[in-house]
Motif scaffolding. Structure first.
Motif, PDB file in Angstrom:
ATOM      1  N   UNK A 166       0.848  -1.203   0.000  1.00 11.98           N
ATOM      2  CA  UNK A 166       0.000   0.000   0.000  1.00 11.98           C
ATOM      3  C   UNK A 166       0.884   1.254   0.000  1.00 11.98           C
ATOM      4  N   UNK A 167       1.907   1.218   0.829  1.00 12.32           N
ATOM      5  CA  UNK A 167       2.807   2.363   0.918  1.00 12.32           C
ATOM      6  C   UNK A 167       3.508   2.600  -0.412  1.00 12.32           C
ATOM      7  N   UNK A 168       4.025   1.515  -1.020  1.00 15.76           N
ATOM      8  CA  UNK A 168       4.716   1.656  -2.307  1.00 15.76           C
ATOM      9  C   UNK A 168       3.770   2.203  -3.370  1.00 15.76           C
ATOM     10  N   UNK A 169       2.526   1.716  -3.378  1.00 22.44           N
ATOM     11  CA  UNK A 169       1.552   2.200  -4.366  1.00 22.44           C
ATOM     12  C   UNK A 169       1.294   3.699  -4.168  1.00 22.44           C
ATOM     13  N   UNK A 170       1.127   4.105  -2.914  1.00 21.39           N
ATOM     14  CA  UNK A 170       0.849   5.516  -2.639  1.00 21.39           C
ATOM     15  C   UNK A 170       2.030   6.391  -3.064  1.00 21.39           C
ATOM     16  N   UNK A 171       3.250   5.968  -2.685  1.00 22.27           N
ATOM     17  CA  UNK A 171       4.437   6.757  -3.017  1.00 22.27           C
ATOM     18  C   UNK A 171       4.658   6.782  -4.522  1.00 22.27           C
ATOM     19  N   UNK A 172       4.540   5.615  -5.167  1.00 24.67           N
ATOM     20  CA  UNK A 172       4.720   5.551  -6.621  1.00 24.67           C
ATOM     21  C   UNK A 172       3.700   6.427  -7.352  1.00 24.67           C
ATOM     22  N   UNK A 173       2.474   6.390  -6.845  1.00 22.69           N
ATOM     23  CA  UNK A 173       1.417   7.183  -7.479  1.00 22.69           C
ATOM     24  C   UNK A 173       1.708   8.672  -7.351  1.00 22.69           C
ATOM     25  N   UNK A 174       2.150   9.082  -6.168  1.00 18.65           N
ATOM     26  CA  UNK A 174       2.457  10.495  -5.953  1.00 18.65           C
ATOM     27  C   UNK A 174       3.640  10.937  -6.800  1.00 18.65           C
ATOM     28  N   UNK A 175       4.681  10.105  -6.833  1.00 15.32           N
ATOM     29  CA  UNK A 175       5.862  10.456  -7.627  1.00 15.32           C
ATOM     30  C   UNK A 175       5.530  10.458  -9.111  1.00 15.32           C
ATOM     31  N   UNK A 176       4.705   9.496  -9.536  1.00 20.04           N
ATOM     32  CA  UNK A 176       4.315   9.452 -10.952  1.00 20.04           C
ATOM     33  C   UNK A 176       3.541  10.706 -11.334  1.00 20.04           C
ATOM     34  N   UNK A 177       2.659  11.171 -10.441  1.00 23.63           N
ATOM     35  CA  UNK A 177       1.899  12.398 -10.719  1.00 23.63           C
ATOM     36  C   UNK A 177       2.838  13.593 -10.861  1.00 23.63           C
ATOM     37  N   UNK A 178       3.837  13.678  -9.985  1.00 22.67           N
ATOM     38  CA  UNK A 178       4.769  14.811 -10.049  1.00 22.67           C
ATOM     39  C   UNK A 178       5.621  14.742 -11.314  1.00 22.67           C
ATOM     40  N   UNK A 179       6.103  13.553 -11.641  1.00 17.98           N
ATOM     41  CA  UNK A 179       6.946  13.432 -12.835  1.00 17.98           C
ATOM     42  C   UNK A 179       6.143  13.673 -14.108  1.00 17.98           C
ATOM     43  N   UNK A 180       4.924  13.204 -14.105  1.00 18.47           N
ATOM     44  CA  UNK A 180       4.063  13.451 -15.264  1.00 18.47           C
ATOM     45  C   UNK A 180       3.824  14.951 -15.431  1.00 18.47           C
ATOM     46  N   UNK A 181       3.610  15.627 -14.300  1.00 17.09           N
ATOM     47  CA  UNK A 181       3.410  17.080 -14.360  1.00 17.09           C
ATOM     48  C   UNK A 181       4.671  17.786 -14.844  1.00 17.09           C
ATOM     49  N   UNK A 182       5.831  17.318 -14.372  1.00 19.21           N
ATOM     50  CA  UNK A 182       7.096  17.921 -14.816  1.00 19.21           C
ATOM     51  C   UNK A 182       7.317  17.692 -16.307  1.00 19.21           C
ATOM     52  N   UNK A 183       7.038  16.477 -16.775  1.00 18.88           N
ATOM     53  CA  UNK A 183       7.182  16.188 -18.208  1.00 18.88           C
ATOM     54  C   UNK A 183       6.236  17.050 -19.040  1.00 18.88           C
ATOM     55  N   UNK A 184       5.026  17.248 -18.517  1.00 19.58           N
ATOM     56  CA  UNK A 184       4.064  18.101 -19.217  1.00 19.58           C
ATOM     57  C   UNK A 184       4.597  19.530 -19.304  1.00 19.58           C
TER      58      UNK A 184
END
Length: 712
Positions: free
Chosen positions: A323-341
């Motif tokens: 659960x922790x890994x999913x939450x952290x991965x999801x948050x980091x993925x959102x930030x990286x996706x925003x940065x790439x955008x």
């Protein structure tokens, strides 16, 4: 009891070991459900005071109860402590202090058993650890500790009134202990006369020292009365209990004092001697108490099973970690996706190069910075080298896997040939059935390699598309400037308000991206061990509501971080909107012609090339790690195949001896147990298709945004 001259050094070692064992039992108790129907470990102990009989051994009890084991071990801790105390040299202060300390520890151990034994066993205990018996033992230990303080006070020549009170209290403790076991036959028979003798001796000592106090107060009749009572007490001990305790010295001392007191009173004082019942009672002073049992008992205790937790807790921790890994991965993925955008939007607008390129004939500073970064990372040569290594790593993994499966194929073919040759005499599990789990595992690895090859192809294709532009970024500034078309703007835009607004907005966006990098590091570094939480829940409720506990803890630990992620994304949306609006105004102010458009297009491509270089290097390094980790896994798989094939070969050779020699009809060495099968299939093969090893992970990069290589 008291008074042996030296301590056996083995005793101290024994008590240290048994105390550490008790601490270990207490530590491991909450981690495993020890009981008859769960983790069943049977502990057997004999009654400490049962000598057995001619026709039967001593009483013993076997229970699948860790509480029972703890009780018996603590009993032995108390027994050993009392032996160490009894062996102390009481002629020294160190010996007196050590004896008092160990007697009080023993008293506390027995008192703890008295308080907990019934709840720990949930059945009737053996006599030695019954509440009545250990309660008496606790009192005996306390009495001996009090006697030690009496001896210490006597040795230090304290006031006789104090010594008398200490002795009187010790006499009381011995008397109470004697009363508790007077009508019971649980303790050894020699305990009762010793307790009775000790009671009389300590009472006699109290009367003797009180008589000295009476003499000091010129109460000569009281002095004689107390000495007479003391003499009667030691006379009783000498006549009844001389087999156990020698009181000759004490008898002589009291008799001498009594004779002297009578002589002085007869010739000088003529004071009336009061009856015993008229004598004022001697006060009491207790300096001892049972030492509470506080775990750990050992100061240097180290839990051997510190990291071991019950299976239910392990499973809960595993689910929580996911659960922790999913939450952290999801948050980091959102930030990286925003940065790439954001990077994509800026590249499409040729920012920040466009506002740096107002002169139209120099390389913008942002492009120079990107060029410098690419060159420092090795430029095109780094990518070429990483791409060159991939096929070698891939080929190595394929060879290991192919060799493993070839070994299985060869052994299976041999088994089929021999089965065809010997028919029903070839009685063993067919290889094709035995190897099904291994072949399923091998097929899974083939699938992983195929997907990795597809990913390799995509990376190479992407690299070829952008290779020329990346190569251009690696050129010196002069060559780079020459490769970028020049354009003369219609008017200078230096210091223009629109340019200043864009610069401010871009600086704010850079700040947002930097904050994101720090936020990502914070998310990765946050760690909280849920083991204690789940252990507490299991101990309190007997079960673990993993979902409720995990969700609450994740919200408590990561709630603030996830809120910052959303705020960062929202802030970027506002900034990008403002940047696009400002860029429209900027574009209207710039002269639009073919030269400027061509220059702007090249600058955009250079910015995109930098982004592609960074992603390509990250993906290729990730792929290299993937192949290296997969090599270790495949080598383990190959070892499994080799081990089982070696076992099958050994079995085959034994079975061939049987098949190639005449045997009585129907005889089979395996049927009658002459031979044991030389191997047993590994438990990991019991679930076909499930590899016993985890898929390749990424050490040092635990939260990838998008894994480049597919993992099964």
């Amino acid at each position: 009891m008291l008074g042996k001259p030296a301590v056996d050094p083995r005793r101290k070692k024994q008590v240290r070991l048994i105390v550490r064992y008790y601490d270990q039992l207490c530590s491991i108790e909450p981690k495993f459900p020890f009981s008859e129907n769960q983790v069943c470990v049977t502990f057997t102990w004999k009654d400490a005071f049962d000598k057995g009989s001619l026709f039967g051994g001593s009483t013993k009890l076997a229970l699948a109860s860790l509480g029972y084991e703890k009780t018996c071990v603590l009993f032995n801790c108390g027994a050993l402590a009392s032996q160490i105390a009894a062996e102390q040299n009481l002629d020294s202060d160190e010996g007196l202090k050590a004896a008092a300390k160990h007697y009080q520890f023993a008293s506390g151990a027995f008192q703890h058993i008295k308080d907990t034994v019934l709840s720990a066993l949930n059945r009737e205990p053996t006599v030695d650890i019954s509440p009545d018996t250990v309660g008496t033992l606790s009192l005996i230990m306390l009495a001996q500790a009090q006697e030690v303080f009496f001896l210490k006070a006597t040795r230090d020549k304290m006031k006789d009134g104090i010594i008398a009170k200490l002795a009187n209290q010790a006499a009381d403790y011995y008397g109470d202990a004697y009363k508790q076991c007077q009508y019971k036959d649980t303790l050894p028979k020699e305990v009762f006369p010793v307790l009775a003798a000790k009671h009389c001796i300590m009472q006699a000592n109290a009367e003797y020292h009180q008589s000295i106090l009476a003499k000091q107060q010129k109460k000569f009749g009281e002095e004689i009365g107390r000495l007479q009572h003391a003499a009667d007490l030691v006379k009783t001990v000498a006549s009844r209990y001389d087999e156990y305790i020698n009181v000759k010295d004490l008898v002589d001392k009291i008799n001498r004092a009594l004779a002297a007191a009578k002589k002085d009173n007869d010739f000088i004082y003529h004071d009336r001697v009061p009856d015993l019942k008229d004598l004022e009672s001697i006060g009491k002073a207790s300096l001892v108490k049972s030492t509470p049992v506080v775990v750990p008992l050992s100061q240097k205790f180290t839990d051997l099973f510190e990291k071991m937790v019950p299976l239910q807790v392990q499973q809960s921790v595993s689910v929580y970690n996911q659960r922790r890994a999913d939450l952290v991965n999801r948050s980091i993925a959102q930030m990286r996706e925003a940065t790439n955008l954001a990077n994509g939007v800026l590249a499409s607008l040729n920012l920040p190069a466009a506002i740096e390129d107002v002169s139209g004939d120099t390389v913008p500073q942002s492009i120079l910075n990107k060029s410098k970064s690419v060159i420092e990372q090795g430029g095109i040569e780094t990518v070429d080298q990483l791409i060159k290594e991939l096929p070698e790593l891939l080929q190595r993994n394929k060879e290991i896997l192919d060799e493993s499966l070839r070994l299985l194929d060869e052994e299976e073919a041999t088994d089929n040939d021999l089965r065809t040759k010997f028919k029903e005499r070839w009685q063993r599990t067919p290889s094709n059935e035995l190897y099904k789990p291994l072949r399923a595992e091998g097929a899974n690895y083939h699938n992983i390699l195929n997907k990795a090859m597809q990913a390799d192809g995509q990376v190479k294709e992407r690299y070829q598309t952008h290779r020329d532009t990346i190569a251009l970024l690696c050129k010196p500034e002069a060559e780079l400037n020459a490769a970028i078309p020049s354009a003369n703007p219609a008017k200078t835009l230096q210091g223009n308000e629109v340019v200043n607004v864009l610069r401010t907005l871009l600086a704010n966006l850079d700040e947002v991206k930097k904050e994101r990098e720090q936020l990502e590091n914070d998310l990765k570094s946050v760690n909280f061990d849920m083991t204690s939480k789940f252990l507490t829940a299991l101990a309190q409720d007997g079960a673990i509501n993993e979902e409720a506990i995990s969700v609450a803890e994740l919200d408590r630990i990561y709630g603030n971080y996830t809120q910052k992620v959303q705020e960062s994304i929202k802030k970027q949306e506002e900034l990008l909107k403002n940047i696009q609006n400002a860029h429209q105004d900027f574009s209207k102010m710039k002269q639009s012609n073919n030269e400027s458009n061509l220059r702007e297009e090249v600058l955009k491509n250079l910015a995109v090339a930098n982004d592609n270089f960074v992603e390509l290097v990250a993906n290729l390094k990730e792929g290299t790690k993937f192949y290296n980790e997969l090599t270790e896994i495949l080598l383990k798989f190959q070892n499994k195949c080799s081990d089982i094939i070696f076992a099958r070969k050994t079995e085959r050779d034994e079975l061939l001896k049987y098949c190639q020699m005449p045997m009585p009809m129907g005889y089979n060495p395996y049927m009658y147990g002459q031979y044991n099968l030389p191997y047993a299939p590994s438990p990991v093969y019991q679930t076909p298709g499930q590899p016993p090893y985890p898929p390749p992970q990424q050490p040092g990069y635990p939260f990838p945004q998008q894994p480049y290589y597919h993992q099964q």
